[in-house]
Design a protein around this motif. Structure first.
Motif, mmCIF file in Angstrom:
data_model
loop_
_atom_site.group_PDB
_atom_site.id
_atom_site.type_symbol
_atom_site.label_atom_id
_atom_site.label_comp_id
_atom_site.label_asym_id
_atom_site.label_seq_id
_atom_site.Cartn_x
_atom_site.Cartn_y
_atom_site.Cartn_z
ATOM 1 N N HIS A 188 -33.226 -59.385 29.882
ATOM 2 C CA HIS A 188 -31.884 -60.039 30.649
ATOM 3 C C HIS A 188 -31.545 -59.379 32.063
ATOM 4 O O HIS A 188 -32.438 -58.182 32.770
ATOM 5 C CB HIS A 188 -31.356 -59.072 29.362
ATOM 6 C CG HIS A 188 -30.860 -57.668 29.532
ATOM 7 N ND1 HIS A 188 -31.548 -57.554 28.795
ATOM 8 C CD2 HIS A 188 -30.607 -56.815 30.287
ATOM 9 C CE1 HIS A 188 -31.375 -55.699 29.082
ATOM 10 N NE2 HIS A 188 -30.742 -55.636 30.041
ATOM 11 N N HIS A 253 -28.856 -54.662 36.997
ATOM 12 C CA HIS A 253 -30.412 -54.498 36.953
ATOM 13 C C HIS A 253 -30.846 -55.463 36.508
ATOM 14 O O HIS A 253 -29.813 -56.373 35.222
ATOM 15 C CB HIS A 253 -30.182 -53.469 35.974
ATOM 16 C CG HIS A 253 -30.205 -53.485 34.162
ATOM 17 N ND1 HIS A 253 -28.798 -52.695 34.178
ATOM 18 C CD2 HIS A 253 -30.303 -53.704 33.416
ATOM 19 C CE1 HIS A 253 -28.279 -52.895 32.678
ATOM 20 N NE2 HIS A 253 -29.850 -53.796 32.292
ATOM 21 N N ALA A 255 -33.897 -56.436 33.356
ATOM 22 C CA ALA A 255 -34.930 -55.890 32.327
ATOM 23 C C ALA A 255 -36.136 -56.191 31.903
ATOM 24 O O ALA A 255 -35.923 -57.848 31.343
ATOM 25 C CB ALA A 255 -33.934 -54.912 31.125
ATOM 26 N N HIS A 285 -29.884 -47.408 23.564
ATOM 27 C CA HIS A 285 -28.582 -47.877 24.123
ATOM 28 C C HIS A 285 -28.328 -48.102 22.585
ATOM 29 O O HIS A 285 -28.723 -48.315 21.767
ATOM 30 C CB HIS A 285 -28.513 -49.728 24.410
ATOM 31 C CG HIS A 285 -28.992 -49.467 25.974
ATOM 32 N ND1 HIS A 285 -28.090 -48.976 26.840
ATOM 33 C CD2 HIS A 285 -30.355 -49.643 26.813
ATOM 34 C CE1 HIS A 285 -28.841 -49.135 27.963
ATOM 35 N NE2 HIS A 285 -29.691 -49.760 27.767
ATOM 36 N N TYR A 294 -35.268 -46.759 33.376
ATOM 37 C CA TYR A 294 -34.617 -47.226 34.334
ATOM 38 C C TYR A 294 -35.259 -46.751 35.879
ATOM 39 O O TYR A 294 -35.405 -45.903 35.733
ATOM 40 C CB TYR A 294 -33.294 -47.376 34.357
ATOM 41 C CG TYR A 294 -32.174 -47.846 33.519
ATOM 42 C CD1 TYR A 294 -31.953 -47.867 32.104
ATOM 43 C CD2 TYR A 294 -31.333 -49.398 34.256
ATOM 44 C CE1 TYR A 294 -31.081 -48.375 31.747
ATOM 45 C CE2 TYR A 294 -30.881 -50.064 33.206
ATOM 46 C CZ TYR A 294 -30.631 -49.980 31.535
ATOM 47 O OH TYR A 294 -30.104 -50.461 30.884
ATOM 48 N N GLU A 304 -35.229 -52.110 34.253
ATOM 49 C CA GLU A 304 -35.091 -51.657 32.983
ATOM 50 C C GLU A 304 -36.702 -51.602 32.726
ATOM 51 O O GLU A 304 -36.754 -53.357 32.455
ATOM 52 C CB GLU A 304 -34.123 -52.090 32.498
ATOM 53 C CG GLU A 304 -33.935 -51.506 30.781
ATOM 54 C CD GLU A 304 -32.971 -52.259 29.985
ATOM 55 O OE1 GLU A 304 -31.927 -52.954 30.854
ATOM 56 O OE2 GLU A 304 -32.276 -51.236 29.395
HETATM 57 FE FE LIG Z 1 -30.470 -53.913 30.220
#
Ligand SMILES: [Fe+2]
Length: 380
Positions: A188, A253, A255, A285, A294, A304
């Protein structure tokens, strides 16, 4: 401690049909197309050598390199998950998504205001169109992408995890290899925007994204949304695209999914040993449930590693929860200052211009400040 601080319980989450009366729903407009994959991200960076060295240590594989460009893949079948060209300063250029086979690109370009791309300019091949989102980011919609042979990747160790109820690992230890965390796929990208309502409507309309979890300010107005792909009955990642209402238009960011928790941990060891700059983790998360870690690349951009994320089918109802910093992670070290909004003279000037142009209400700014001002873990 403010009454809304809830550090030792999971923040309440409400399905759209049963959300509190003051919470505004994030209404979905009819979609022009339903994208089926986040293919790759495009960046400009000043130093391709340093960037490539970081990405190799991060666990990507190089597929193409010239004096002015870099293309990286994961171990999955995608021919490109990251593409960079040489530029004067580091910046996120935009994202590329795939659309279903057979999508009429000419008609889609007409309806969405896109322009046809030169196939030679598409890393990994295929054909497509380019749209520009309201913040000026490029968005490519591609089809006919060739698939590569996946590269070998070790089996996840989870099947051999000894738990209190089940101990399949007998007469053996856990020995994850000390190597970069093999990146399997791009998962993502998260972007910040000063105009959350416009950007969220645009992405839902132009890509068919579904809000999985929406976070709202104390007045009930949506301020952040985790969007997933509409793949019908096929489970999709909790979020493929995240829009964070904030003070700037920028990437937050990107990921990348790795094989398991030990890959996240051993990957951290390798990145530390190679002298890269750590940002935040390891933790888990709340929304999306990923175990995360990260890192900064040499350009100050955030990358990430994650594993064990949630997946949902298209019929799962959108949920709503109140936004505060503590709702970002369930456990792990405290969120670092670098991930909190910073008030520099440039940001203050931008905020002032947004307020004067009536694009940002002072009241909304106050509510946002209150939400991020609540200490997430007051004992840390
Ligand atoms: Fe993320």
């Amino acid at each position: 401690m403010p009454a809304t601080v809830t550090p030792l319980r999971t923040p309440p989450s409400h399905p759209q049909s049963r959300r509190p009366a003051h919470v505004q729903a994030l209404q979905r407009p009819p979609a022009l197309v339903k994208v089926c994959e986040l293919a790759f991200l495009r960046f400009e960076v000043p130093d391709l050598d340093a960037t490539e060295a970081f990405l190799l240590d991060f666990g990507m594989r190089r597929t193409e390199r010239t004096a002015d460009s870099l293309v990286m893949r994961g171990t999955g079948a995608s021919p490109c998950i990251y593409a960079a060209t040489r530029g004067p300063k580091a910046r996120f250029v935009g994202s590329a998504f795939t659309v279903p086979a057979g999508t009429d690109l000419e008609r889609l370009a007409e309806r969405s205001g896109g322009r046809r791309l030169d196939p030679k300019a598409i890393p990994g091949g295929g054909q497509g169109i380019e749209l520009i989102d309201p913040a000026g980011h490029s968005v490519w919609l591609l089809r006919d992408r060739p698939a590569l042979e996946p590269l070998p990747v070790r089996e996840p160790l989870l099947a051999m995890t000894n738990t209190v109820l089940h101990k399949p690992r007998i007469n053996a230890g856990v020995r994850a290899p000390v190597e970069p965390a093999a990146v399997v796929r791009l998962g993502h990208v998260a972007i910040q925007t000063a105009d959350f309502p416009t950007m969220s409507q645009w992405y839902m309309r132009h890509l068919g994204l579904i809000p999985t979890d929406v976070q709202y300010l104390s007045d009930g107005s949506p301020a952040l949304s985790f969007f997933r792909l509409d793949l019908g009955d096929e489970p999709a990642d909790h979020h493929t695209f995240v829009i964070v209402g904030g003070l700037e238009d920028k990437v937050e960011h990107s990921a990348y999914e790795v094989v398991d928790l030990d890959a996240v941990g051993q990957g951290q060891q390798v990145l530390r040993a190679k002298g890269h700059k750590h940002l935040w983790g390891i933790g888990r998360h709340v929304l999306g449930s990923q175990i995360f870690d990260y890192w900064f690349d040499p350009n100050g951009l955030q990358f990430e590693h994650y594993t064990d994320g949630d997946v949902f089918t298209a019929d799962f109802e959108t949920h709503y929860s109140e936004f505060d910093l503590g709702s970002i992670w369930a456990w792990g070290v405290d969120i670092p200052p670098a991930m909190k909004p910073r008030m520099s003279p440039a940001v203050l000037w931008r905020v002032l211009k947004l307020v004067l142009a009536k694009k940002l209400a002072p009241q909304r700014l106050k509510l946002f400040g209150q939400a991020i001002g609540i200490p997430a873990r007051p004992w840390m």
